[in-house]
Design a protein around this motif. Structure first.
Motif, mmCIF file in Angstrom:
data_model
loop_
_atom_site.group_PDB
_atom_site.id
_atom_site.type_symbol
_atom_site.label_atom_id
_atom_site.label_comp_id
_atom_site.label_asym_id
_atom_site.label_seq_id
_atom_site.Cartn_x
_atom_site.Cartn_y
_atom_site.Cartn_z
ATOM 1 N N ALA A 46 0.837 -1.206 0.000
ATOM 2 C CA ALA A 46 0.000 0.000 0.000
ATOM 3 C C ALA A 46 0.872 1.257 0.000
ATOM 4 O O ALA A 46 0.543 2.240 -0.665
ATOM 5 C CB ALA A 46 -0.940 0.007 1.203
ATOM 6 N N GLU A 47 1.983 1.219 0.709
ATOM 7 C CA GLU A 47 2.919 2.349 0.687
ATOM 8 C C GLU A 47 3.392 2.595 -0.746
ATOM 9 O O GLU A 47 3.427 3.735 -1.211
ATOM 10 C CB GLU A 47 4.129 2.078 1.581
ATOM 11 N N GLU A 48 3.743 1.524 -1.426
ATOM 12 C CA GLU A 48 4.205 1.638 -2.808
ATOM 13 C C GLU A 48 3.078 2.133 -3.715
ATOM 14 O O GLU A 48 3.279 2.997 -4.557
ATOM 15 C CB GLU A 48 4.718 0.284 -3.290
ATOM 16 N N PHE A 49 1.874 1.587 -3.520
ATOM 17 C CA PHE A 49 0.730 1.964 -4.344
ATOM 18 C C PHE A 49 0.413 3.450 -4.220
ATOM 19 O O PHE A 49 0.186 4.140 -5.218
ATOM 20 C CB PHE A 49 -0.492 1.134 -3.953
ATOM 21 N N PHE A 50 0.381 3.948 -2.987
ATOM 22 C CA PHE A 50 0.041 5.350 -2.752
ATOM 23 C C PHE A 50 1.253 6.281 -2.868
ATOM 24 O O PHE A 50 1.128 7.489 -2.723
ATOM 25 C CB PHE A 50 -0.624 5.526 -1.385
ATOM 26 N N SER A 63 -9.003 10.705 1.031
ATOM 27 C CA SER A 63 -9.338 11.765 0.072
ATOM 28 C C SER A 63 -8.126 12.607 -0.321
ATOM 29 O O SER A 63 -8.189 13.349 -1.301
ATOM 30 C CB SER A 63 -10.458 12.657 0.614
ATOM 31 N N VAL A 64 -7.023 12.477 0.405
ATOM 32 C CA VAL A 64 -5.780 13.144 -0.002
ATOM 33 C C VAL A 64 -5.236 12.464 -1.263
ATOM 34 O O VAL A 64 -4.590 13.106 -2.087
ATOM 35 C CB VAL A 64 -4.730 13.086 1.142
ATOM 36 N N TYR A 65 -5.542 11.197 -1.427
ATOM 37 C CA TYR A 65 -4.993 10.403 -2.520
ATOM 38 C C TYR A 65 -5.999 10.139 -3.645
ATOM 39 O O TYR A 65 -5.593 9.800 -4.748
ATOM 40 C CB TYR A 65 -4.436 9.087 -1.977
ATOM 41 N N LEU A 66 -7.280 10.256 -3.346
ATOM 42 C CA LEU A 66 -8.335 10.060 -4.338
ATOM 43 C C LEU A 66 -9.335 11.199 -4.215
ATOM 44 O O LEU A 66 -9.574 11.702 -3.116
ATOM 45 C CB LEU A 66 -9.072 8.738 -4.107
#
Length: 120
Positions: A46-50, A63-66
């Motif tokens: 998840a760290e890598e994904f985000f 919501s910071v990421y999407l």
């Protein structure tokens, strides 16, 4: 894992270290959110994904990421109301932080966890 690690109810009865090791070893992003959609757990995938460290993710809002109107938030609300699990495949995620990705999503409620503390 030995069978002795499973209690009479079929639940893991050992420490959380093994559970964390299993989740950390997965190549798929796994994360948990609180009621306000803030990260409370992320695995390394998840760290890598985000594209953010655990320290940056924990406590921050999804919501910071999407975009706040993304269908994943609708899925989360549906699960919170129905207390069931839902999934969708081929969902497009697009944002400046994570780029554009086509993903499969599984949203589930976690059981409530009662923390036991000691005073003294």
């Amino acid at each position: 894992m030995s069978l002795s690690a499973i209690n009479n109810h079929g639940a893991w009865s050992g420490s959380t270290a093994l559970i964390d090791a299993v989740l950390s070893g997965l190549t798929y992003p796994v994360f948990a959110l609180d009621e306000g959609s803030h990260f409370v757990y992320v695995n390394p995938a998840a760290e890598e994904f985000f594209r953010a460290s655990q320290g940056m993710l924990l406590g921050s809002s999804l919501s910071v990421y999407l975009e706040a109107d993304h269908q994943v938030f609708t899925m989360i609300r549906r699960v919170q109301l129905s207390r069931s699990s839902i999934s969708d495949q081929g969902v497009e995620l697009r944002s400046a932080k994570i780029g554009q990705r086509l993903v499969n999503i599984q949203v589930s409620m976690l059981p409530e966890i009662t923390e036991v503390g000691c005073n003294g």
